[in-house]
Write a protein that holds these residues in place. Sequence first.
Motif, PDB file in Angstrom:
ATOM      1  N   THR A 228       0.823  -1.220   0.000  1.00  0.00           N
ATOM      2  CA  THR A 228       0.000   0.000   0.000  1.00  0.00           C
ATOM      3  C   THR A 228       0.854   1.265   0.000  1.00  0.00           C
ATOM      4  OG1 THR A 228      -0.193  -0.168   2.426  1.00  0.00           O
ATOM      5  CG2 THR A 228      -1.992  -1.082   1.085  1.00  0.00           C
ATOM      6  N   GLY A 229       2.156   1.133   0.285  1.00  0.00           N
ATOM      7  CA  GLY A 229       3.051   2.284   0.166  1.00  0.00           C
ATOM      8  C   GLY A 229       3.593   2.450  -1.236  1.00  0.00           C
ATOM      9  N   MET A 230       3.519   1.393  -2.033  1.00  0.00           N
ATOM     10  CA  MET A 230       4.038   1.433  -3.399  1.00  0.00           C
ATOM     11  C   MET A 230       3.390   2.503  -4.276  1.00  0.00           C
ATOM     12  SD  MET A 230       6.439  -0.577  -4.672  1.00  0.00           S
ATOM     13  CE  MET A 230       7.332  -2.110  -4.438  1.00  0.00           C
ATOM     14  N   PRO A 231       2.090   2.806  -4.126  1.00  0.00           N
ATOM     15  CA  PRO A 231       1.497   3.820  -5.009  1.00  0.00           C
ATOM     16  C   PRO A 231       2.200   5.167  -4.976  1.00  0.00           C
ATOM     17  CG  PRO A 231      -0.245   2.582  -3.932  1.00  0.00           C
ATOM     18  CD  PRO A 231       1.059   2.129  -3.322  1.00  0.00           C
ATOM     19  N   TRP A 363      -9.504  -0.542  -4.525  1.00  0.00           N
ATOM     20  CA  TRP A 363      -8.719  -1.407  -3.639  1.00  0.00           C
ATOM     21  C   TRP A 363      -7.516  -0.657  -3.091  1.00  0.00           C
ATOM     22  CZ3 TRP A 363      -3.776  -3.278  -3.260  1.00  0.00           C
ATOM     23  CH2 TRP A 363      -3.589  -4.341  -2.389  1.00  0.00           C
ATOM     24  N   LEU A 364      -6.799   0.054  -3.965  1.00  0.00           N
ATOM     25  CA  LEU A 364      -5.610   0.755  -3.521  1.00  0.00           C
ATOM     26  C   LEU A 364      -5.945   1.931  -2.608  1.00  0.00           C
ATOM     27  CD1 LEU A 364      -3.453   0.637  -6.774  1.00  0.00           C
ATOM     28  CD2 LEU A 364      -2.848  -0.348  -4.559  1.00  0.00           C
ATOM     29  N   GLU A 365      -7.020   2.650  -2.912  1.00  0.00           N
ATOM     30  CA  GLU A 365      -7.405   3.769  -2.045  1.00  0.00           C
ATOM     31  C   GLU A 365      -7.797   3.278  -0.658  1.00  0.00           C
ATOM     32  OE1 GLU A 365      -7.050   6.844  -2.329  1.00  0.00           O
ATOM     33  OE2 GLU A 365      -6.655   7.095  -4.459  1.00  0.00           O
ATOM     34  N   PHE A 366      -8.499   2.155  -0.596  1.00  0.00           N
ATOM     35  CA  PHE A 366      -8.850   1.583   0.703  1.00  0.00           C
ATOM     36  C   PHE A 366      -7.580   1.195   1.456  1.00  0.00           C
ATOM     37  CE2 PHE A 366      -9.868  -1.908   3.564  1.00  0.00           C
ATOM     38  CZ  PHE A 366     -10.991  -1.443   4.215  1.00  0.00           C
ATOM     39  N   GLY A 367      -6.627   0.568   0.747  1.00  0.00           N
ATOM     40  CA  GLY A 367      -5.371   0.183   1.378  1.00  0.00           C
ATOM     41  C   GLY A 367      -4.580   1.389   1.844  1.00  0.00           C
ATOM     42  N   ILE A 368      -4.529   2.443   1.017  1.00  0.00           N
ATOM     43  CA  ILE A 368      -3.806   3.656   1.385  1.00  0.00           C
ATOM     44  C   ILE A 368      -4.434   4.294   2.616  1.00  0.00           C
ATOM     45  CG2 ILE A 368      -3.350   6.036   0.654  1.00  0.00           C
ATOM     46  CD1 ILE A 368      -3.021   4.912  -2.215  1.00  0.00           C
ATOM     47  N   ASN A 369      -5.754   4.366   2.651  1.00  0.00           N
ATOM     48  CA  ASN A 369      -6.432   4.968   3.794  1.00  0.00           C
ATOM     49  C   ASN A 369      -6.150   4.193   5.077  1.00  0.00           C
ATOM     50  OD1 ASN A 369      -7.949   7.392   3.704  1.00  0.00           O
ATOM     51  ND2 ASN A 369      -9.736   6.334   4.498  1.00  0.00           N
ATOM     52  N   GLN A 375      -8.871   4.606   8.179  1.00  0.00           N
ATOM     53  CA  GLN A 375     -10.102   3.940   7.787  1.00  0.00           C
ATOM     54  C   GLN A 375     -10.914   3.417   8.970  1.00  0.00           C
ATOM     55  OE1 GLN A 375     -11.362   3.996   4.774  1.00  0.00           O
ATOM     56  NE2 GLN A 375     -13.159   2.838   5.401  1.00  0.00           N
ATOM     57  N   PHE A 376     -10.254   2.906   9.988  1.00  0.00           N
ATOM     58  CA  PHE A 376     -10.963   2.273  11.100  1.00  0.00           C
ATOM     59  C   PHE A 376     -10.781   3.039  12.415  1.00  0.00           C
ATOM     60  CE2 PHE A 376      -9.839  -1.093   8.060  1.00  0.00           C
ATOM     61  CZ  PHE A 376     -11.116  -1.513   7.710  1.00  0.00           C
ATOM     62  N   GLY A 377     -10.530   4.332  12.299  1.00  0.00           N
ATOM     63  CA  GLY A 377     -10.489   5.180  13.477  1.00  0.00           C
ATOM     64  C   GLY A 377      -9.348   4.870  14.429  1.00  0.00           C
ATOM     65  N   LEU A 378      -9.620   5.019  15.725  1.00  0.00           N
ATOM     66  CA  LEU A 378      -8.592   4.853  16.740  1.00  0.00           C
ATOM     67  C   LEU A 378      -8.004   3.449  16.730  1.00  0.00           C
ATOM     68  CD1 LEU A 378      -7.038   6.052  19.132  1.00  0.00           C
ATOM     69  CD2 LEU A 378      -8.945   5.355  20.615  1.00  0.00           C
ATOM     70  N   ALA A 379      -8.838   2.433  16.474  1.00  0.00           N
ATOM     71  CA  ALA A 379      -8.327   1.059  16.427  1.00  0.00           C
ATOM     72  C   ALA A 379      -7.269   0.914  15.346  1.00  0.00           C
ATOM     73  CB  ALA A 379      -9.486   0.083  16.188  1.00  0.00           C
TER      74      ALA A 379
END
Length: 467
Positions: A228-231, A363-369, A375-379
């Motif tokens: 996910t850092g590759m982009p 897929w990549l945007e979800f991975g980047i976030n 994407q999943f807040g404090l957790a």
Amino acid sequence: MSDPTMDATPHAAVNRPSGPYPSAAASDLYRAVWRWHFYAGLFVLPFLITLALTGAAYLFKDEIDMIVHADLKRVAIEDGAILRPEQLVASAITAVPGRAVRLTRPAAPHVSAEVTVAADDGRRMAVFVNPYSGHVLGARPDRSTVMWTVRHLHSLKYFGPVARGVIEIVAGWSILLVGTGLYLWWPRGQAGGVLSVRGTAKKRVFWRDTHAVTSVVVGGFIVFLAITGMPWSNIWGGKVNEWANGQNFGYPAGLRVDVPMSDQRLSETTQTSWSMEQARIPKVTAPSEGAIPIGLDAAVAAFDRLGLHAGYAVSLPSSPTGVYTGSVYPDDVSRQRVIHLDQYSGQPLVDMRYADYGPAGRWLEFGINTHLGQQFGLANQIVLLAVCAGIVLLAVSAGVMWWKRRPAKGMGVPPMPTDARAFRGVLAILIAGGILFPLTGASLLVMLALDMAGRRLRGRAGPRATL
């Protein structure tokens, strides 16, 4: 995930399986994998420490910036509505003369508005304005906050395109490091060092087990973060972006963009998502004589009606054919959105949502976030903080292991296999990885050439390995 607990002599293994002595072929394969794991660690670990430390800090970018720059970013909540956008821009330009290029709306009642100004002296400045009173809280060069500095350190952006290419190489080698480390960790009849740590900190086996057990926990996360850092890399990221969004003026195929396009890209005017870096900014047709722009207030009202998420930024038109661009990239990736408005009619020319990205882009945007801890807040933040701590522990334990095992002279490189055919399986993996990640493949070839040259210069005894 290295396993340098074995001495340079092939028969002194701390973690030798308790079962029958392994076959010569298995021992040679182990040596080949171990040797390349050592090389991968030698190259990658210094970078992984830097990436882990800066990444851990950036996970809490909003929280840290609100503390460090509280005098600029935080305001007291007041009764009543905030000032009109044009009033906020007017206050900013009074304090920093120039042309307003972007307004970032407050994301919450206690947050200031940010006006980006192309100042008359040539600088690009971020001016922070109290949205209730219009009082200018201060100004500083655009993208110069503590967390922007950390972000640029994390991506090596400060060091130019060559250094940024190193990130791509490091990501590929990190995947190799995890794969070879998993092979070395795989239980071969031993009980200790698989899920438990033996000995004390004075003993080498303690550090070997700490390294191995930690690697099992964080190895999958390292692969995820590498991919996910590759982009953001120069070559791989750029080419994949062109493949995913390079046609249709940088927008995904199928999205309606049948309007005139300028040569300016969205990434040149505002912060944008990876999928939109190639996107062109629309332009309005030549306005009719006497046409009057709707103005910033009306443009913001239109963006509000269209439902842009709170905290969005508005880029102002810079020419008679320019557009108002509203963009927002909140923690919830599904709320990402970019809208371009005709500056005269206020009608949307392009309305780009996360759902409009292609499959690869989504897929990549979800991975980047997720990579950014959003994407999943404090957790999400806590888990990745623990992963960053684990990566530092991996690097430290690898260094301690090497130090305790190193010979009096030399690097302590793991021994060569007696049969060079053991390298064939490893080379097949290296070749496949090199095709997928070209810069990594090139660096692998360089490392292979250096390894072979070094062995010849040392004039090692025994059969010479031929690949």
